[in-house]
Design a protein around this motif. Structure first.
Motif, PDB file in Angstrom:
ATOM      1  N   ALA A  92     -41.355  53.341  74.575  1.00 26.83           N
ATOM      2  CA  ALA A  92     -40.503  52.711  73.553  1.00 26.83           C
ATOM      3  C   ALA A  92     -39.760  53.808  72.830  1.00 26.83           C
ATOM      4  CB  ALA A  92     -41.350  51.903  72.574  1.00 26.83           C
ATOM      5  N   THR A  93     -38.458  53.649  72.719  1.00 24.61           N
ATOM      6  CA  THR A  93     -37.625  54.603  71.992  1.00 24.61           C
ATOM      7  C   THR A  93     -37.048  53.907  70.769  1.00 24.61           C
ATOM      8  OG1 THR A  93     -36.999  55.546  74.127  1.00 24.61           O
ATOM      9  CG2 THR A  93     -35.723  56.208  72.188  1.00 24.61           C
ATOM     10  N   VAL A  94     -37.188  54.550  69.663  1.00 25.69           N
ATOM     11  CA  VAL A  94     -36.637  53.979  68.424  1.00 25.69           C
ATOM     12  C   VAL A  94     -35.528  54.900  67.946  1.00 25.69           C
ATOM     13  CG1 VAL A  94     -37.106  53.385  66.018  1.00 25.69           C
ATOM     14  CG2 VAL A  94     -38.813  52.906  67.792  1.00 25.69           C
ATOM     15  N   LEU A  95     -34.368  54.343  67.826  1.00 28.05           N
ATOM     16  CA  LEU A  95     -33.244  55.117  67.308  1.00 28.05           C
ATOM     17  C   LEU A  95     -33.018  54.694  65.863  1.00 28.05           C
ATOM     18  CD1 LEU A  95     -30.721  56.900  67.508  1.00 28.05           C
ATOM     19  CD2 LEU A  95     -29.502  54.951  68.443  1.00 28.05           C
ATOM     20  N   LEU A  96     -33.153  55.642  64.954  1.00 27.86           N
ATOM     21  CA  LEU A  96     -33.048  55.337  63.523  1.00 27.86           C
ATOM     22  C   LEU A  96     -31.723  55.896  63.019  1.00 27.86           C
ATOM     23  CD1 LEU A  96     -34.448  54.123  61.112  1.00 27.86           C
ATOM     24  CD2 LEU A  96     -35.655  56.263  60.793  1.00 27.86           C
ATOM     25  N   ASP A  97     -30.917  55.023  62.471  1.00 29.44           N
ATOM     26  CA  ASP A  97     -29.602  55.412  61.971  1.00 29.44           C
ATOM     27  C   ASP A  97     -29.754  55.867  60.525  1.00 29.44           C
ATOM     28  OD1 ASP A  97     -26.992  55.753  61.336  1.00 29.44           O
ATOM     29  OD2 ASP A  97     -26.346  53.745  61.934  1.00 29.44           O
ATOM     30  N   LEU A  98     -29.497  57.157  60.327  1.00 32.32           N
ATOM     31  CA  LEU A  98     -29.722  57.709  58.987  1.00 32.32           C
ATOM     32  C   LEU A  98     -28.426  58.022  58.257  1.00 32.32           C
ATOM     33  CD1 LEU A  98     -32.461  60.255  60.013  1.00 32.32           C
ATOM     34  CD2 LEU A  98     -32.843  58.218  58.649  1.00 32.32           C
ATOM     35  N   ARG A  99     -27.318  57.644  58.861  1.00 31.30           N
ATOM     36  CA  ARG A  99     -26.059  58.083  58.288  1.00 31.30           C
ATOM     37  C   ARG A  99     -25.842  57.445  56.924  1.00 31.30           C
ATOM     38  NH1 ARG A  99     -22.005  56.168  62.569  1.00 31.30           N
ATOM     39  NH2 ARG A  99     -23.401  54.373  62.473  1.00 31.30           N
ATOM     40  N   ASN A 100     -25.389  58.272  55.966  1.00 32.45           N
ATOM     41  CA  ASN A 100     -25.316  57.760  54.605  1.00 32.45           C
ATOM     42  C   ASN A 100     -24.074  56.933  54.357  1.00 32.45           C
ATOM     43  OD1 ASN A 100     -23.414  59.723  54.586  1.00 32.45           O
ATOM     44  ND2 ASN A 100     -24.493  61.086  53.172  1.00 32.45           N
ATOM     45  N   ASP A 101     -23.192  56.823  55.354  1.00 31.11           N
ATOM     46  CA  ASP A 101     -22.089  55.879  55.145  1.00 31.11           C
ATOM     47  C   ASP A 101     -22.437  54.493  55.646  1.00 31.11           C
ATOM     48  OD1 ASP A 101     -20.106  57.100  57.985  1.00 31.11           O
ATOM     49  OD2 ASP A 101     -22.258  56.844  57.655  1.00 31.11           O
ATOM     50  N   VAL A 102     -23.557  54.403  56.316  1.00 29.29           N
ATOM     51  CA  VAL A 102     -23.989  53.087  56.785  1.00 29.29           C
ATOM     52  C   VAL A 102     -25.194  52.595  56.000  1.00 29.29           C
ATOM     53  CG1 VAL A 102     -25.007  51.906  58.763  1.00 29.29           C
ATOM     54  CG2 VAL A 102     -23.103  53.456  59.085  1.00 29.29           C
ATOM     55  N   GLN A 103     -26.029  53.551  55.606  1.00 34.17           N
ATOM     56  CA  GLN A 103     -27.288  53.192  54.944  1.00 34.17           C
ATOM     57  C   GLN A 103     -27.243  53.564  53.473  1.00 34.17           C
ATOM     58  OE1 GLN A 103     -29.794  51.682  56.389  1.00 34.17           O
ATOM     59  NE2 GLN A 103     -30.504  52.723  58.259  1.00 34.17           N
ATOM     60  N   THR A 104     -27.858  52.720  52.647  1.00 40.46           N
ATOM     61  CA  THR A 104     -28.171  53.129  51.279  1.00 40.46           C
ATOM     62  C   THR A 104     -29.661  53.446  51.228  1.00 40.46           C
ATOM     63  OG1 THR A 104     -28.737  50.909  50.587  1.00 40.46           O
ATOM     64  CG2 THR A 104     -26.432  51.570  50.375  1.00 40.46           C
ATOM     65  N   GLU A 105     -30.114  53.912  50.077  1.00 40.42           N
ATOM     66  CA  GLU A 105     -31.536  54.233  49.968  1.00 40.42           C
ATOM     67  C   GLU A 105     -32.389  53.009  50.218  1.00 40.42           C
ATOM     68  OE1 GLU A 105     -31.265  58.287  49.093  1.00 40.42           O
ATOM     69  OE2 GLU A 105     -33.029  57.056  49.419  1.00 40.42           O
ATOM     70  N   ALA A 106     -31.977  51.902  49.632  1.00 40.98           N
ATOM     71  CA  ALA A 106     -32.789  50.701  49.779  1.00 40.98           C
ATOM     72  C   ALA A 106     -32.780  50.201  51.217  1.00 40.98           C
ATOM     73  CB  ALA A 106     -32.263  49.620  48.835  1.00 40.98           C
ATOM     74  N   SER A 107     -31.580  50.214  51.848  1.00 42.03           N
ATOM     75  CA  SER A 107     -31.541  49.718  53.208  1.00 42.03           C
ATOM     76  C   SER A 107     -32.277  50.661  54.147  1.00 42.03           C
ATOM     77  CB  SER A 107     -30.086  49.538  53.672  1.00 42.03           C
ATOM     78  OG  SER A 107     -29.493  50.792  53.880  1.00 42.03           O
ATOM     79  N   LEU A 108     -32.241  51.959  53.842  1.00 45.88           N
ATOM     80  CA  LEU A 108     -32.983  52.902  54.676  1.00 45.88           C
ATOM     81  C   LEU A 108     -34.478  52.672  54.552  1.00 45.88           C
ATOM     82  CD1 LEU A 108     -32.875  55.220  56.605  1.00 45.88           C
ATOM     83  CD2 LEU A 108     -33.015  56.779  54.706  1.00 45.88           C
ATOM     84  N   ASP A 109     -34.927  52.355  53.325  1.00 45.22           N
ATOM     85  CA  ASP A 109     -36.350  52.054  53.180  1.00 45.22           C
ATOM     86  C   ASP A 109     -36.753  50.897  54.074  1.00 45.22           C
ATOM     87  OD1 ASP A 109     -36.968  52.770  49.641  1.00 45.22           O
ATOM     88  OD2 ASP A 109     -36.879  54.023  51.436  1.00 45.22           O
ATOM     89  N   LEU A 110     -35.957  49.866  54.083  1.00 49.35           N
ATOM     90  CA  LEU A 110     -36.285  48.727  54.949  1.00 49.35           C
ATOM     91  C   LEU A 110     -36.225  49.137  56.409  1.00 49.35           C
ATOM     92  CD1 LEU A 110     -34.347  45.947  53.046  1.00 49.35           C
ATOM     93  CD2 LEU A 110     -36.811  46.126  53.320  1.00 49.35           C
ATOM     94  N   GLY A 111     -35.203  49.929  56.766  1.00 45.68           N
ATOM     95  CA  GLY A 111     -35.090  50.347  58.154  1.00 45.68           C
ATOM     96  C   GLY A 111     -36.257  51.203  58.589  1.00 45.68           C
ATOM     97  N   VAL A 112     -36.656  52.122  57.687  1.00 48.16           N
ATOM     98  CA  VAL A 112     -37.782  52.986  58.036  1.00 48.16           C
ATOM     99  C   VAL A 112     -39.051  52.169  58.161  1.00 48.16           C
ATOM    100  CG1 VAL A 112     -39.299  54.702  57.030  1.00 48.16           C
ATOM    101  CG2 VAL A 112     -36.869  55.125  57.129  1.00 48.16           C
ATOM    102  N   SER A 113     -39.208  51.197  57.270  1.00 46.53           N
ATOM    103  CA  SER A 113     -40.393  50.341  57.372  1.00 46.53           C
ATOM    104  C   SER A 113     -40.381  49.598  58.699  1.00 46.53           C
ATOM    105  CB  SER A 113     -40.408  49.361  56.200  1.00 46.53           C
ATOM    106  OG  SER A 113     -41.379  48.377  56.384  1.00 46.53           O
ATOM    107  N   ALA A 114     -39.206  49.114  59.086  1.00 49.03           N
ATOM    108  CA  ALA A 114     -39.107  48.437  60.376  1.00 49.03           C
ATOM    109  C   ALA A 114     -39.465  49.387  61.507  1.00 49.03           C
ATOM    110  CB  ALA A 114     -37.689  47.876  60.562  1.00 49.03           C
TER     111      ALA A 114
END
Lengths: 749, 402
Positions: free
Chosen positions: B231-253
């Motif tokens: 399983a490969t997980v690609l995590l998008d960390l770019r700050n023009d797409v993610q905010t802190e809150a959305s990144l928290d949810l993404g990281v949790s996912a």
């Protein structure tokens, strides 16, 4: 608790008023004001009524206290009426007129009490509102501090150390209380420390306050410059109120009334004389003034065509607390020798003026020619008054015609000007009495009132009335202002100690060829050296004759005025308190402190006895109430033990069982912890077992409880036991506070 | 400095009072100044001369915590001196908060006090605790002496992990596998690989009799390694797409997906747009390392998602690919779809704005197959499980149809 502390601050400021007043009439009103005001404010605050209602309630209270203190006879049923306000207005007027000339310590007058009450009430109200409604405790201390400082600057030298230390203790105590309350509320304490922590803080604070106060008491006055005169004088008088400004006539009454025993100056002179400062010759109907023209002089400045019989004396004057530019000297000065400064001289009024106020210790030598008239010489004088003299010294404003009529009537039988002057003088001496109770003033109204209504007054009225009446019958006259001869030392009769209360005014009448001749209409006084023409003798009219209100020393008591240790110094340094009233007060300090200490001890003993009695009563009542129920009796026994233990060892927690508490508290009991455990077991059994407790268990638990309580109290040192006896919580039944679990702290179980 | 601002203020006031007392010649002002000065002196002496010998032990319970689970610090304070301690304040700095501020009453010699306070573990990240100071103050607030009692501790708060259904079809191109394209039916291949002891459940056809005779134990021929899912997980960390809150949810996912993959025994690999690539490393250590990385990973500068996708496509070994991002535009989504054929399954998790912004309206875009949208009313776990169950239903229906 903080409210009590603030009451303490106000009380200490009230105590500070003792520096202003002479007697103790201010004590009750001011302390009553403080207590009533703070009590009312506390009550209003408890009811949650807001600031405006608090101000209204306080105003009402202050009104009641004012009425009760200032004008109690105008109250009806204890409430003020319209007359009360009239009395207030009178008191305020009186205070306003007294204030410019009053010097601390003054006698308490209604006006001053009224002003003090108002001032104290205002300050206390502001402090109360700031501290408790606005929650700014440090700013709340500013008004009391201001009032305290004001009293310091106005007050005299008594009770200063005491009031300062009291104020320090009260202020620090208040700050400590406020901080203790903050600490209790604002800090999250560890469980079990919510009481102990703030208590320990307060204890440390109390120790610090005591140390600071004690050291201040000891070290403070010993600091360099503590007792010196200020670098800038306030109201011409620094903090000890000893200096006064000389201004003609207005100031006489103040010094006379205040019986100021401050030494104004000391004279070394071969003969006694009135020490004259200046003369007033211009009367405009309300005040006597002088229009002087001064010329600088040095050394010999006047050539008096003297007769061989005139006495020429040289006398040395050393200024003490007389703060004036006018230099007193015997009449008439002809030469002066001053160490420094510039002296000017007015020929007309025979006034010596220095270029600045003479300071303490300023001494100068004056050579004077004392007139040596006789009655025959003066009687032989006749002649017209030259216009230059008449213009100045016969002027009178339009006055009540009765004055001139009376003067004419008195002098009707006289043929010569001298006889006229003599008749006028005798009229005053024979028909009038001396009194300082009447208000000051030498204007026309006062003269009329003096002559026709009161017939009593003091030297100002006598001199002014004489001068006015003399002018009205054609005798040129003026009012001379100065001092009487003062206290002559019995040991060294050339020394005269002149005090504030020796201020005097007397008329001078001009005779062609003889010049200015002083007369003495004031009953009870005799101008030394003037007996020849005034037909007065010192023994006949002693100082006790006619003087009803002045408790001056009789002349043979002058031996005590100068200290005996002269040494080489002709004018020995007198400590500031030697002449004044401070040294008298110094003798009282010992007994007063002892009285207070004894009172405190008595109060403490009564308190301890009362509290322990009540505690015993409570314990017996509690036991008697549960005497029939075995279970409850066991629990009462347990409660007693817990109360005894909780104060020192362990506070019971809400979540603890008896055994757990025994476990925790028993650790510090050492020898008796088995018994505590046994009692815990018995109590648990009594409480939770289905049936009632067995009698043997009840008996055993009572025995254990007694033994444990005795053991805990015996282990305490004596003083702690006393404090425990005096602790009112034993009576109020306040449970040792259970710990509150703080919301943010989780304890491990 | 021993004196606080109030202390200096009182000292200055004392001097002013002394000066004004001298200036006006009033004894009271001098006494007031002396009292203030003596108080300051007394307080300073006390602060300097008091000896405190206090030992503080600090423990974190539990030492390893996920976001949302409470964690606390337990303090044990012992008075090692011979005199009772004065009233002290415990000040413990905790990053992200004001820190702990507790009052400690006087303790007898040898006594112990206990305290505890919560740590901020609602969000993932690194919580720095300490150093712990004991503050000795005086009742008037004029002095403050700080004594250091404990050093720094760090607590890693791992991201919140939801229990989710595992990824289907993580079978990838195992380089050691014989077949190129795996199928879900039939696992056996032709090539002999290894001999291993018999395990209950093996087919009798596979028993290798000559070895069995030699070892007196049943031996079985193994033709392929048991295939390991990837399983490969690609995590998008770019700050023009993610905010802190959305990144928290993404990281949790991401953490939830990785945990689920690990639970089913698959190899996991996490790739981030900041350049991180964990590679397929098996074992607990790698899993912990990945979680550590996820606990603290911040947003990164904008970089090219396309290039990363291309490299992923090149180096793909099959298996499942999960792309986790915020709200992607259609261009990015197309690029992602373009590499679908290189992987067995491609799942895109998009965290919509409404999931982290309470004021944003919930969008009503329909869920496309292979795409999971996390919304305010549809949290990640729910959306994932729904998607997985619908996909397995589809597969079953397709398989059944075949």
């Amino acid at each position: 608790m903080a409210e009590l502390a603030l009451l303490g601050v106000t009380a200490s400021v009230a105590f500070g008023f003792g520096r202003l007043f002479d007697d103790a009439a201010w004590v009750m009103p001011l302390f009553l004001t403080a207590m009533a005001l703070h009590g009312v404010s506390a009550g209003v605050r408890r009811l949650g009524l807001g600031i405006f209602l608090q101000v209204a309630a306080v105003a009402l209270t202050v009104l009641l206290v004012l009425g009760w203190s200032v004008a109690p006879d105008t109250l009806r049923l204890g409430l003020p009426t319209g007359d009360t306000f009239g009395a207030f207005a009178d008191a305020i007027d009186q205070a306003a007129s007294d204030y410019p000339t009053a010097r601390a310590p003054t006698p308490t007058t209604d006006g001053f009490i009224l002003a003090s009450i108002l001032g104290l009430a205002l300050v206390a109200l502001m402090a109360d509102i700031a501290a408790f409604s606005l929650r700014a405790p440090l700013q709340a201390l500013v008004p009391p501090f201001t009032l305290f400082t004001l009293c310091s600057l106005l007050g005299s030298g008594e009770h200063r150390i005491t009031s300062a230390v009291l104020f320090v203790v009260a202020t620090l105590g208040f700050t400590l209380c406020v901080r203790g309350i903050d600490a209790e509320r604002a800090i999250s304490w560890l469980p079990g420390d919510a009481r102990r922590g703030p208590d320990a803080l307060m204890r440390v604070g109390g120790v610090l306050i005591s140390v600071a106060a004690a050291l201040t008491l000891v070290i403070g006055p010993a600091l360099p410059g503590a007792a010196d005169e200020g670098l800038w004088t306030w109201r011409g008088g620094g903090g000890d109120g000893k200096r006064f400004i000389m201004s003609p006539l207005v100031d006489i009454r103040a010094r006379l009334v205040n019986q100021s025993r401050e030494v104004a100056f000391v004279v070394e002179s071969p003969v006694a004389s009135y020490w004259r400062m200046m003369a007033l010759d211009d009367f405009d109907g309300s005040t006597w003034t002088v229009d002087s023209r001064f010329r600088p002089v040095d050394g010999n400045f006047r050539n008096v065509p003297g007769r061989p019989s005139d006495t020429r004396i040289s006398h040395q004057i050393k200024i003490r607390s007389l703060s004036s530019e006018y230099l007193p000297a015997a009449f008439q000065p002809v030469a002066i020798d001053i160490p420094e400064g510039e002296v000017t001289w007015d020929d007309h009024s025979a006034t010596l003026l220095l270029d600045e106020r003479a300071g303490d210790g300023f001494e100068y030598i004056v050579e004077s020619v004392l007139p040596d008239h006789t009655a025959e010489q003066l009687r032989a004088i006749s002649g017209a008054v030259p216009p230059s003299v008449a213009d100045r010294y016969l002027q009178l404003p339009p006055m009540d015609p009765r004055v001139a009529d009376l003067a004419a009537q008195i002098t009707a039988g006289a043929t010569t000007p001298y006889d006229r002057a003599l008749l006028l003088q005798d009229h005053f001496r024979d028909n009038f009495t001396y009194s300082t109770e009447i208000p000051e003033g030498s204007g026309e109204d006062q003269i009329v009132a003096f002559l026709f209504e009161q017939r009593q007054g003091y030297c100002e009225q006598f001199a002014a009335s004489y001068a006015a009446m003399a002018r009205s019958v054609g005798l040129p006259s003026r009012v001379a202002v100065g001092f009487t001869e003062g206290d002559q030392s019995a040991a060294r009769p050339e020394f005269f100690t002149v005090r504030g209360e020796d201020s005097h005014a007397w008329p001078e009448v001009w005779f062609p060829g003889a010049g200015w001749v002083p007369f003495e209409p004031t009953p009870g006084r005799v101008s030394p050296g003037s007996e020849a023409w005034t037909n007065l003798s010192p023994e006949a009219d002693g100082p006790s004759g006619g003087e009803t209100t002045t408790p001056t020393l009789p002349e043979d008591a002058t031996a005590t005025t100068l200290p005996d240790d002269f040494g080489e110094d002709l004018f020995p340094e007198m400590a500031d308190g030697a002449g004044g009233g401070v040294s008298d007060e110094g003798d009282w300090k010992g007994p007063t402190v002892l009285i207070w200490a004894a009172a405190a001890v008595a109060v403490a003993v009564v308190w301890v006895v009362l509290i322990s009695g009540l505690a015993l009563l409570r314990r017996d009542l509690r036991r008697r109430r549960v005497a029939d129920h075995g279970t409850a009796r066991v629990q009462v026994a347990w409660t007693e033990v817990v109360e005894a233990l909780a104060r020192r060892h362990a506070v019971p927690r809400a979540s603890e069982t008896y055994r757990e508490y025994a476990q925790r508290a028993g650790a510090s009991l050492r020898r008796h912890h088995d018994e505590l455990h046994e009692l815990a077991a018995l109590t648990t059994g009594a409480r939770y077992a289905p049936g009632p407790a067995a009698d043997v268990d009840v008996a055993r638990s009572i025995e254990l409880a007694n033994r444990l309580v005795r053991a805990t109290t015996e282990r305490l040192p004596l003083w702690r036991r006393l404090v425990g006896r005096a602790d009112p919580r034993t009576v109020l039944g306040a449970r040792p506070r259970r710990t509150r679990q703080q919301a943010t702290v989780v304890t491990t179980t | 400095m021993v004196l606080t601002r109030q202390g200096w203020g009182l000292g200055a006031a004392s001097l002013a009072l002394l000066a004004s007392g001298r200036f006006f010649g009033t004894l009271e002002l001098t006494l007031l100044g002396a009292a203030a000065g003596l108080l300051v002196l007394a307080v300073v002496l006390r602060a300097v001369l008091v000896r405190i010998d206090v030992e503080v032990r600090r423990d974190v319970h539990p030492a390893r915590v996920h976001a949302g689970t409470p964690s606390r610090i337990d303090l044990q304070i012992t008075n090692r001196g011979t005199r009772p301690t004065p009233v002290l304040r415990l000040l413990d700095a905790v990053s992200g908060t004001r820190g702990a501020d507790l009052g400690l009453g006087p303790m007898q010699p040898g006594a112990t006090a206990r305290a505890a306070y919560q740590l901020p573990t609602e969000r993932r990240g690194l919580v720095q605790i300490g150093p712990l100071h004991l503050l000795l103050a005086d009742p008037f607030g004029l002095t403050a002496v700080r004594i250091r009692a404990a050093g720094r501790n760090d607590l890693t708060v791992y991201p919140h992990i939801d229990p989710i259904a595992g990824l289907p079809e993580t079978a990838g191109h195992d380089p050691d596998a014989a077949d190129e394209s795996p199928s879900s039916l039939g696992r056996s291949g032709d090539e002999f690989f290894a001999i291993r002891p018999f395990q209950i459940g093996d087919e009798l056809r596979k028993v290798h009799w000559p070895s069995t005779a030699r070892y007196d134990e049943l031996q079985v021929r193994q033709t392929e390694l048991p295939w390991q899912g990837r399983a490969t997980v690609l995590l998008d960390l770019r700050n023009d797409v993610q905010t802190e809150a959305s990144l928290d949810l993404g990281v949790s996912a991401a953490a939830s997906v990785i945990t689920a993959a690990r639970r089913s025994g698959d190899l996991i690999r996490i790739v981030g747009t900041d350049g991180t690539d964990s590679g397929f490393v098996p074992g607990n250590a790698a899993y912990s390392a990945i979680l550590e990385y996820l606990a603290t990973v911040p947003r990164s500068a904008a970089s090219s998602l396309t290039r990363l996708l291309d490299s992923l496509a090149r180096t793909s070994d099959g298996g499942a690919l999960v792309v986790i991002s915020g709200e992607l535009g259609p261009h990015d989504r197309t690029r992602i779809d373009a590499i679908r054929h290189r992987y067995a399954t491609l799942t895109t998790v998009l965290v919509e704005r409404s999931a982290w912004d309470v004021q944003a309206p919930v969008s009503v875009e329909p869920q496309r197959p292979g795409e999971i949208r996390v919304r305010r009313d549809v949290p990640f776990a729910t959306a994932w499980n729904q998607a997985m169950s619908s996909r397995s239903r589809r597969r079953r229906s397709t398989a059944a149809a075949r």
